[in-house]
Design a protein around this motif. Structure first.
Motif, PDB file in Angstrom:
ATOM      1  N   TYR A 187       0.857  -1.207  -0.071  1.00  0.00           N
ATOM      2  CA  TYR A 187      -0.067  -0.122  -0.090  1.00  0.00           C
ATOM      3  C   TYR A 187       0.993   1.505  -0.099  1.00  0.00           C
ATOM      4  O   TYR A 187       0.499   2.231  -0.717  1.00  0.00           O
ATOM      5  CB  TYR A 187      -0.933   0.029   1.098  1.00  0.00           C
ATOM      6  N   ALA A 188       1.900   1.441   0.925  1.00  0.00           N
ATOM      7  CA  ALA A 188       2.893   2.366   0.678  1.00  0.00           C
ATOM      8  C   ALA A 188       3.340   2.522  -0.415  1.00  0.00           C
ATOM      9  O   ALA A 188       3.492   3.540  -1.030  1.00  0.00           O
ATOM     10  CB  ALA A 188       3.894   1.992   1.943  1.00  0.00           C
ATOM     11  N   GLN A 189       3.934   1.230  -1.027  1.00  0.00           N
ATOM     12  CA  GLN A 189       4.373   1.487  -2.437  1.00  0.00           C
ATOM     13  C   GLN A 189       3.536   2.002  -3.521  1.00  0.00           C
ATOM     14  O   GLN A 189       4.031   2.634  -4.571  1.00  0.00           O
ATOM     15  CB  GLN A 189       4.997   0.029  -2.938  1.00  0.00           C
ATOM     16  N   LYS A 190       2.292   1.919  -3.378  1.00  0.00           N
ATOM     17  CA  LYS A 190       1.219   2.289  -4.277  1.00  0.00           C
ATOM     18  C   LYS A 190       0.833   3.548  -4.032  1.00  0.00           C
ATOM     19  O   LYS A 190      -0.060   4.117  -4.503  1.00  0.00           O
ATOM     20  CB  LYS A 190      -0.090   1.410  -4.477  1.00  0.00           C
ATOM     21  N   GLY A 191       1.246   4.228  -2.963  1.00  0.00           N
ATOM     22  CA  GLY A 191       0.782   5.510  -2.501  1.00  0.00           C
ATOM     23  C   GLY A 191      -0.556   5.505  -1.989  1.00  0.00           C
ATOM     24  O   GLY A 191      -0.987   6.696  -1.771  1.00  0.00           O
ATOM     25  N   ILE A 192      -1.008   4.453  -1.170  1.00  0.00           N
ATOM     26  CA  ILE A 192      -2.139   4.594  -0.633  1.00  0.00           C
ATOM     27  C   ILE A 192      -2.046   4.643   0.922  1.00  0.00           C
ATOM     28  O   ILE A 192      -1.327   4.020   1.631  1.00  0.00           O
ATOM     29  CB  ILE A 192      -2.797   3.156  -0.869  1.00  0.00           C
ATOM     30  N   MET A 193      -2.591   5.937   1.426  1.00  0.00           N
ATOM     31  CA  MET A 193      -2.175   6.443   2.863  1.00  0.00           C
ATOM     32  C   MET A 193      -3.145   5.752   3.665  1.00  0.00           C
ATOM     33  O   MET A 193      -4.380   5.361   3.251  1.00  0.00           O
ATOM     34  CB  MET A 193      -2.080   8.043   2.872  1.00  0.00           C
ATOM     35  N   HIS A 236      -8.952   4.582   5.877  1.00  0.00           N
ATOM     36  CA  HIS A 236      -9.775   4.891   7.130  1.00  0.00           C
ATOM     37  C   HIS A 236     -10.555   6.054   7.365  1.00  0.00           C
ATOM     38  O   HIS A 236     -11.399   6.439   8.362  1.00  0.00           O
ATOM     39  CB  HIS A 236      -8.855   4.817   8.574  1.00  0.00           C
ATOM     40  N   MET A 237     -10.544   7.061   6.425  1.00  0.00           N
ATOM     41  CA  MET A 237     -11.631   8.157   6.216  1.00  0.00           C
ATOM     42  C   MET A 237     -12.318   8.171   5.194  1.00  0.00           C
ATOM     43  O   MET A 237     -12.819   9.355   4.777  1.00  0.00           O
ATOM     44  CB  MET A 237     -10.565   9.341   6.326  1.00  0.00           C
ATOM     45  N   VAL A 238     -12.954   7.035   4.868  1.00  0.00           N
ATOM     46  CA  VAL A 238     -13.921   6.948   3.872  1.00  0.00           C
ATOM     47  C   VAL A 238     -14.970   5.731   4.170  1.00  0.00           C
ATOM     48  O   VAL A 238     -15.042   4.833   5.420  1.00  0.00           O
ATOM     49  CB  VAL A 238     -13.218   6.194   2.523  1.00  0.00           C
ATOM     50  N   ARG A 278     -12.755  -0.526  -2.778  1.00  0.00           N
ATOM     51  CA  ARG A 278     -12.386  -0.297  -4.018  1.00  0.00           C
ATOM     52  C   ARG A 278     -10.860   0.252  -3.849  1.00  0.00           C
ATOM     53  O   ARG A 278      -9.873   0.047  -4.645  1.00  0.00           O
ATOM     54  CB  ARG A 278     -13.106   1.106  -4.539  1.00  0.00           C
ATOM     55  N   THR A 279     -10.459   0.948  -2.622  1.00  0.00           N
ATOM     56  CA  THR A 279      -9.226   1.568  -2.751  1.00  0.00           C
ATOM     57  C   THR A 279      -8.374   0.233  -2.489  1.00  0.00           C
ATOM     58  O   THR A 279      -7.246   0.417  -3.082  1.00  0.00           O
ATOM     59  CB  THR A 279      -9.210   2.784  -1.623  1.00  0.00           C
ATOM     60  N   ALA A 280      -8.541  -0.552  -1.499  1.00  0.00           N
ATOM     61  CA  ALA A 280      -7.708  -1.693  -1.161  1.00  0.00           C
ATOM     62  C   ALA A 280      -7.720  -2.749  -2.366  1.00  0.00           C
ATOM     63  O   ALA A 280      -6.537  -3.250  -2.618  1.00  0.00           O
ATOM     64  CB  ALA A 280      -8.502  -2.484   0.163  1.00  0.00           C
ATOM     65  N   LYS A 313      -6.831   5.897  -5.144  1.00  0.00           N
ATOM     66  CA  LYS A 313      -7.089   6.853  -4.184  1.00  0.00           C
ATOM     67  C   LYS A 313      -8.558   7.586  -4.197  1.00  0.00           C
ATOM     68  O   LYS A 313      -9.027   7.683  -5.484  1.00  0.00           O
ATOM     69  CB  LYS A 313      -6.253   8.001  -4.324  1.00  0.00           C
ATOM     70  N   PRO A 314      -9.315   7.470  -3.118  1.00  0.00           N
ATOM     71  CA  PRO A 314     -10.603   8.178  -3.281  1.00  0.00           C
ATOM     72  C   PRO A 314     -10.548   9.746  -3.780  1.00  0.00           C
ATOM     73  O   PRO A 314      -9.705  10.255  -3.830  1.00  0.00           O
ATOM     74  CB  PRO A 314     -10.833   8.246  -1.758  1.00  0.00           C
ATOM     75  N   GLU A 315     -11.888   9.906  -4.185  1.00  0.00           N
ATOM     76  CA  GLU A 315     -11.715  11.472  -4.615  1.00  0.00           C
ATOM     77  C   GLU A 315     -12.017  12.289  -3.542  1.00  0.00           C
ATOM     78  O   GLU A 315     -12.271  11.886  -2.325  1.00  0.00           O
ATOM     79  CB  GLU A 315     -13.239  11.361  -5.595  1.00  0.00           C
ATOM     80  N   ARG A 316     -11.802  13.798  -3.559  1.00  0.00           N
ATOM     81  CA  ARG A 316     -11.846  14.552  -2.466  1.00  0.00           C
ATOM     82  C   ARG A 316     -13.248  14.390  -1.772  1.00  0.00           C
ATOM     83  O   ARG A 316     -13.208  14.582  -0.454  1.00  0.00           O
ATOM     84  CB  ARG A 316     -11.611  15.974  -2.925  1.00  0.00           C
ATOM     85  N   LYS A 317     -14.193  14.395  -2.393  1.00  0.00           N
ATOM     86  CA  LYS A 317     -15.404  14.231  -1.791  1.00  0.00           C
ATOM     87  C   LYS A 317     -15.915  13.262  -1.246  1.00  0.00           C
ATOM     88  O   LYS A 317     -16.778  13.129  -0.285  1.00  0.00           O
ATOM     89  CB  LYS A 317     -16.721  14.507  -2.951  1.00  0.00           C
TER      90      LYS A 317
END
Length: 488
Positions: free
Chosen positions: A232-238, A243-245, A252-254, A259-263
Motif C-alpha cells: 500500500y505504501a509502495q502504491k501511494g495508498i495512505m 480509514h477516512m472513507v 475499492r481503494t484496497a 485513491k478516493p476522490e476529495r468528496k
C-alpha cells in the motif's frame, strides 16, 4: 627521555583515551532523550506555546457540522473516555507512576497533556476539550512531526508538533491546517487557513499509531511500520485513503489501489475497535442522546463490516494414499494496509475455528473453540503476538513488554497457512468442514481485569449499564465450508 620511554608514555595516553571513550560509550543510553526538546516525555508531543487557545470540538462544529457529526462517536472522540483504556491507564499509574503513563495520555488526550489539565486517570473535573480525546483541534493544529529527532529516530509516541496559532502585533492569529488549498472564505473570519501536505500523508498518523516502550523503545504497536513495509505504501495508498472513507470506497481503494476522490473523505476514522463504539452507544442511549447513540452504532457497524471485508480463507483437503488425512487452511490479508491483526497484537485475538461434521450433521472434529469460561483454547491457531519482559518472561501489560517471543500476524496482501490432521471413523464417506476466522478485542479475562481496574469516578453500571462484564462479542470475519469425500 629515552625513545622507549616516550613510546610507552604515548601508548599509555592513547590507551587511556580509548578506554575512556569506550567507558563513556558503554555508559551512554542506547536511546538518549533530549528532555529539553521533549518536555512531556515519555510523550513526544511538542507544543509551540502561545496565548492562542485550543478550541473544543463543539466550537468547530458551529461551522463544520457535517465533519463534527462524523467525528463525534468515532474512536478518536472516545480515545480518552474509553473504559478499557482508562482501566489500563489506572493499572499503569499504580505500577510505574503517572510520569511514565503520560506516554499513553499524550495520544489519547494530547491537549489535556500539554495544558497540564490531565494529572491522573479518570474523567472527573476535566474540561470538554480534555475529554474530547483526539479532537478537531488536535489534528488541525499539527504543524509538523519530529520523527527523526525521537529517541529511536522513528515515528513514536506522539511525535508531532501542535501550533494552534501565533501571536502577532495585532493580536492572536488562530491557524488551522488541512489538505485543502487556502481561499478567501476559508476560516470564516474565525481562523486563518494553511494548506498542509502533511495532512495527506501517513506520517501524520504515524505519530500515534506507532507505540514504543517508554524506555527500551521496542515497538509494542507497529501499524505504521507494517504499512510502510508493504504494497500500500509502495502504491501511494495512505492511512486516510482507507480509514477516512465509507466501506464501499475502502474496498475499492484496497482492491484497486485507487485513491478516493476529495468528496469521498469523511471524518469517521473507522477501524477494528467495535467494542468501544458498542459500549459508547449504550452509554449515549442511557444518557438519552438517541442521535449520538445512532451515530456510534453506525461506527460499530462500519467496524464490523470492515473486519468482515479484510480477510479471505482458502481450504485445501489433502489426501495421502487415497485417504483424507489433512486440511490446509490459508488465511489471506486481502484489504488491510497493515498486518492482521494490528495495534496491540499481544492483546487482540484473531484465530481459526474448525468444525467437521458427518453426513448427519454430527460433529466429528473441532479445533479453536472457546472454553466455557470464554478463554481461547491453547491449541487454537491464533494470529497474534506474545509479549515478554527483559528477562524473557511472558507479559501482557504494555509497560512490561520489551519484545515479542512470538509474532505471527499476517502482512498486507500476504497469507499464513495452517495444517490440521484429520482422523475420521472408517465408515465415514463424506465430511463437511467449516472454517471460521474469528476476532475479538481481547481475551475475556483480560477485558474483565481491565474493566475492573477503571478509576473510581467511572461507574460502569451508571454510565454503561454494566453490572458485570458480559462475554466479549466475537466477529466472524470469514466463514468457509467445503464438503469432500474421505477417500479418493
Amino acid at each position: 627521555m629515552k625513545r622507549t620511554s616516550r613510546l610507552a608514555t604515548t601508548l599509555f595516553v592513547c590507551f587511556a583515551i580509548v578506554g575512556a571513550a569506550v567507558a563513556a560509550l558503554a555508559a551512554s543510553p542506547v536511546f538518549p532523550v533530549d528532555r529539553e526538546f521533549y518536555p512531556y516525555y515519555p510523550s513526544l508531543i511538542k507544543w509551540n506555546k502561545s496565548s492562542v487557545p485550543f478550541n473544543a470540538p463543539e466550537v468547530c462544529g458551529g461551522c463544520h457540522d457535517k465533519q463534527y457529526k462524523e467525528w463525534n462517536g468515532s474512536v478518536h472522540s472516545l480515545a480518552f473516555k474509553d473504559p478499557v483504556y482508562q482501566g489500563e491507564l489506572n493499572k499503569a499509574v499504580k505500577a510505574v507512576g503517572h510520569d511514565i503513563a503520560r506516554q499513553c495520555e499524550g495520544c489519547h488526550t494530547p491537549i489535556g497533556v500539554v495544558t497540564g489539565e490531565v494529572k491522573a486517570p479518570g474523567l472527573a473535573g476535566l474540561s470538554a476539550i480534555a475529554l474530547a480525546g483526539v479532537s478537531c483541534d488536535v489534528c488541525h493544529s499539527i504543524s509538523g512531526v519530529t520523527h527523526q529527532q525521537t529517541p529511536a529516530r522513528v515515528a513514536e509516541n506522539g511525535s508531532f508538533i501542535m501550533t494552534p496559532g501565533v501571536e502577532t502585533t495585532s493580536g492572536q492569529a488562530i491557524i488551522k491546517r488541512g489538505p485543502i488549498p487556502n481561499h478567501k472564505e476559508c476560516g470564516g473570519g474565525f481562523h486563518q487557513c494553511e494548506e498542509s501536505p502533511l495532512h495527506l500523508q501517513a506520517n501524520l498518523c504515524a505519530s500515534c499509531h506507532q507505540v514504543y516502550h517508554y524506555d527500551d523503545h521496542f515497538p509494542i504497536e507497529a501499524t505504521y511500520n507494517e504499512w510502510i513495509a508493504g504494497p500500500y505504501a509502495q502504491k501511494g495508498i495512505m492511512c486516510q485513503d482507507c480509514h477516512m472513507v465509507d466501506i464501499q470506497t475502502f474496498k475499492r481503494t484496497a482492491d484497486q489501489f485507487v485513491k478516493p476522490e476529495r468528496k469521498e473523505y469523511k471524518h469517521y476514522f473507522s477501524g477494528a475497535n467495535y467494542l468501544l463504539t458498542y459500549l459508547a452507544s449504550g452509554a449515549a442511549k442511557k444518557a438519552g442522546d438517541e442521535e449520538l447513540a445512532k451515530s456510534m452504532m453506525n461506527q460499530y457497524e462500519m467496524a464490523v463490516e470492515r473486519l468482515k471485508s479484510a480477510a479471505e480463507l482458502e481450504l485445501f483437503p489433502i489426501y495421502h494414499n487415497g485417504k483424507l488425512d489433512e486440511l490446509k487452511v490459508r488465511v489471506k490479508n486481502i484489504r488491510a494496509g497493515h498486518n492482521l491483526p494490528t495495534s496491540l497484537t499481544n492483546v487482540r485475538q484473531m484465530w481459526l475455528e474448525i468444525t467437521a461434521k458427518d453426513e448427519n450433521g454430527k460433529v466429528v472434529m473441532t479445533s479453536g473453540t472457546l472454553n466455557p469460561d470464554g478463554s481461547l483454547s491453547e491449541v487454537a491457531r491464533n494470529f497474534a503476538s506474545d509479549g515478554m519482559t527483559s528477562d524473557f518472561h511472558f507479559a501482557i501489560d504494555p509497560w512490561k513488554v520489551v519484545g515479542f517471543s512470538k509474532h505471527d500476524t499476517i502482512p498486507p496482501k500476504g497469507y499464513r497457512e495452517t495444517y490440521y490432521g484429520l482422523h475420521f471413523p472408517a465408515d465415514l464417506k463424506k465430511v463437511t468442514i467449516e472454517a471460521k476466522l474469528r476476532f475479538r478485542q481481547a481475551d475475556q479475562k483480560v477485558a474483565e481485569a481491565l474493566l475492573a481496574a477503571v478509576p473510581k469516578d467511572i461507574n460502569l453500571e451508571q454510565m454503561y449499564g454494566l453490572k458485570a462484564v458480559p462475554p466479549l462479542p466475537v466477529v466472524d470475519m470469514v466463514v468457509k465450508e467445503v464438503t469432500v469425500d474421505t477417500s479418493k
